[in-house]
Scaffold this active site. Sequence first.
Site, short mmCIF file in Angstrom:
data_model
loop_
_atom_site.label_atom_id
_atom_site.label_comp_id
_atom_site.label_asym_id
_atom_site.label_seq_id
_atom_site.Cartn_x
_atom_site.Cartn_y
_atom_site.Cartn_z
N HIS A 194 0.84 -1.21 0.00
CA HIS A 194 0.00 0.00 0.00
C HIS A 194 0.88 1.26 0.00
O HIS A 194 0.61 2.21 -0.72
CB HIS A 194 -0.89 0.04 1.24
CG HIS A 194 -1.89 -1.06 1.34
ND1 HIS A 194 -2.02 -1.88 2.43
CD2 HIS A 194 -2.84 -1.49 0.46
CE1 HIS A 194 -3.00 -2.74 2.24
NE2 HIS A 194 -3.50 -2.54 1.04
N LYS A 244 -16.09 -8.49 3.17
CA LYS A 244 -15.09 -9.02 4.12
C LYS A 244 -15.69 -9.19 5.50
O LYS A 244 -16.51 -8.39 5.92
CB LYS A 244 -13.89 -8.09 4.19
CG LYS A 244 -13.01 -8.23 2.96
CD LYS A 244 -11.74 -7.46 3.08
CE LYS A 244 -10.86 -7.80 1.89
NZ LYS A 244 -9.74 -6.88 1.78
N ARG A 278 -1.95 -5.98 -8.57
CA ARG A 278 -0.85 -6.90 -8.28
C ARG A 278 -0.68 -7.96 -9.35
O ARG A 278 0.40 -8.22 -9.81
CB ARG A 278 -1.08 -7.58 -6.91
CG ARG A 278 -0.95 -6.61 -5.76
CD ARG A 278 -1.46 -7.21 -4.50
NE ARG A 278 -2.84 -7.62 -4.67
CZ ARG A 278 -3.52 -8.35 -3.84
NH1 ARG A 278 -2.94 -8.79 -2.76
NH2 ARG A 278 -4.78 -8.65 -4.07
N SER A 322 -2.87 -7.87 3.05
CA SER A 322 -3.04 -7.65 4.49
C SER A 322 -3.31 -8.98 5.20
O SER A 322 -2.81 -9.21 6.30
CB SER A 322 -4.20 -6.68 4.74
OG SER A 322 -3.92 -5.45 4.14
N1 COA Z 1 0.18 -4.20 -2.35
C1 COA Z 1 -0.08 -5.16 -1.49
N2 COA Z 1 -1.34 -5.58 -1.20
C2 COA Z 1 -2.34 -4.96 -1.81
C3 COA Z 1 -2.15 -3.93 -2.72
C4 COA Z 1 -0.82 -3.54 -2.99
N3 COA Z 1 -0.53 -2.58 -3.84
N4 COA Z 1 -3.34 -3.52 -3.17
C5 COA Z 1 -4.26 -4.28 -2.57
N5 COA Z 1 -3.66 -5.14 -1.74
C6 COA Z 1 -4.30 -6.15 -0.92
C7 COA Z 1 -5.12 -5.60 0.19
O1 COA Z 1 -4.37 -5.50 1.38
C8 COA Z 1 -6.20 -6.63 0.32
O2 COA Z 1 -5.72 -7.67 1.13
P1 COA Z 1 -6.73 -8.53 2.02
O3 COA Z 1 -7.81 -9.04 1.08
O4 COA Z 1 -5.88 -9.60 2.54
O5 COA Z 1 -7.28 -7.59 3.05
C9 COA Z 1 -6.37 -7.20 -1.07
O6 COA Z 1 -5.19 -6.85 -1.75
C10 COA Z 1 -7.56 -6.66 -1.80
O7 COA Z 1 -7.43 -5.25 -1.86
P2 COA Z 1 -8.62 -4.38 -2.41
O8 COA Z 1 -9.14 -4.96 -3.65
O9 COA Z 1 -8.15 -2.97 -2.44
O10 COA Z 1 -9.74 -4.63 -1.34
P3 COA Z 1 -10.01 -3.83 -0.05
O11 COA Z 1 -10.96 -4.60 0.76
O12 COA Z 1 -8.75 -3.45 0.62
O13 COA Z 1 -10.72 -2.52 -0.63
C11 COA Z 1 -12.70 -1.25 -1.10
C12 COA Z 1 -11.97 -2.58 -1.31
C13 COA Z 1 -12.79 -0.95 0.40
C14 COA Z 1 -11.88 -0.16 -1.76
C15 COA Z 1 -14.10 -1.34 -1.74
O14 COA Z 1 -14.80 -2.41 -1.12
C16 COA Z 1 -14.88 -0.05 -1.56
O15 COA Z 1 -14.70 0.87 -2.34
N6 COA Z 1 -15.75 0.01 -0.52
C17 COA Z 1 -16.58 1.19 -0.28
C18 COA Z 1 -18.06 0.88 -0.55
C19 COA Z 1 -18.34 1.07 -2.02
O16 COA Z 1 -18.27 2.16 -2.57
N7 COA Z 1 -18.69 -0.04 -2.67
C20 COA Z 1 -18.96 -0.04 -4.09
C21 COA Z 1 -17.67 -0.20 -4.86
S1 COA Z 1 -17.99 -0.25 -6.59
#
Ligand code: COA
Length: 167
Positions: free
Chosen positions: A17, A41, A91, A129
């Site tokens: 991140h 989640k 990724r 994460s």
């Molecule tokens: N390096 C390392 N790890 C990374 C990374 C990077 N550059 N980018 C993402 N990851 C990891 C994250 O840590 C996460 O790990 P985990 O699943 O073990 O927790 C995984 O990859 C998935 O990341 P991501 O796809 O960004 O999911 P997220 O849960 O962290 O974020 C939200 C998703 C919160 C951004 C999305 O659900 C959201 O926008 N929510 C708000 C509600 C909303 O508007 N919903 C409608 C969306 S269209």
Amino acid sequence: MRIAVVPGSFDPVTNGHLDIINRASKLFDKVIVLVSYNPNKQKARFSVKERLEMINAVIGDFDNVVADCNDGLLADYLERTGACAIVKGLRAVTDFEYEFQMALANRQLCSTAETVFLTTSPMNMYLSSSMVREIASLGGDINGFVPPAIRGVILERLSPNHGNIKK
Ligand code: COA
């Protein structure tokens, strides 16, 4: 001012991140690291307050990066703040379909913001994460996966050596 939002669960924030945040900070005037709610989640391991504290502990070097949280739609947050971009790290190919779907939905909900994908740096390709949480909870070494400033907090909470895991 060109504002970008880097949304995620950040449970906890990782070096992957931070790499994306660092690179986004060079492309935009202001970057908001947004602790967001992902309804797909299960309950997060760290509270929103703790996740924000960890993010604040690692963004000190950047003048134009702040942390915030939002438990509603990302699109609404973009409208409220006037942000013009959502920055996400990609990724692997496996991330793509889900990210593509989210980018399209967000574009429909907020037509003034673009999703910008930054390719991850190779060493963070398999980092997540949940991987950090798993390694820490099994007593492994999380150096190299998370910034040194928050390593202690994560181990304090998750490491079996700190007596938090019942055998
Ligand atoms: N390096 C390392 N790890 C990374 C990374 C990077 N550059 N980018 C993402 N990851 C990891 C994250 O840590 C996460 O790990 P985990 O699943 O073990 O927790 C995984 O990859 C998935 O990341 P991501 O796809 O960004 O999911 P997220 O849960 O962290 O974020 C939200 C998703 C919160 C951004 C999305 O659900 C959201 O926008 N929510 C708000 C509600 C909303 O508007 N919903 C409608 C969306 S269209």
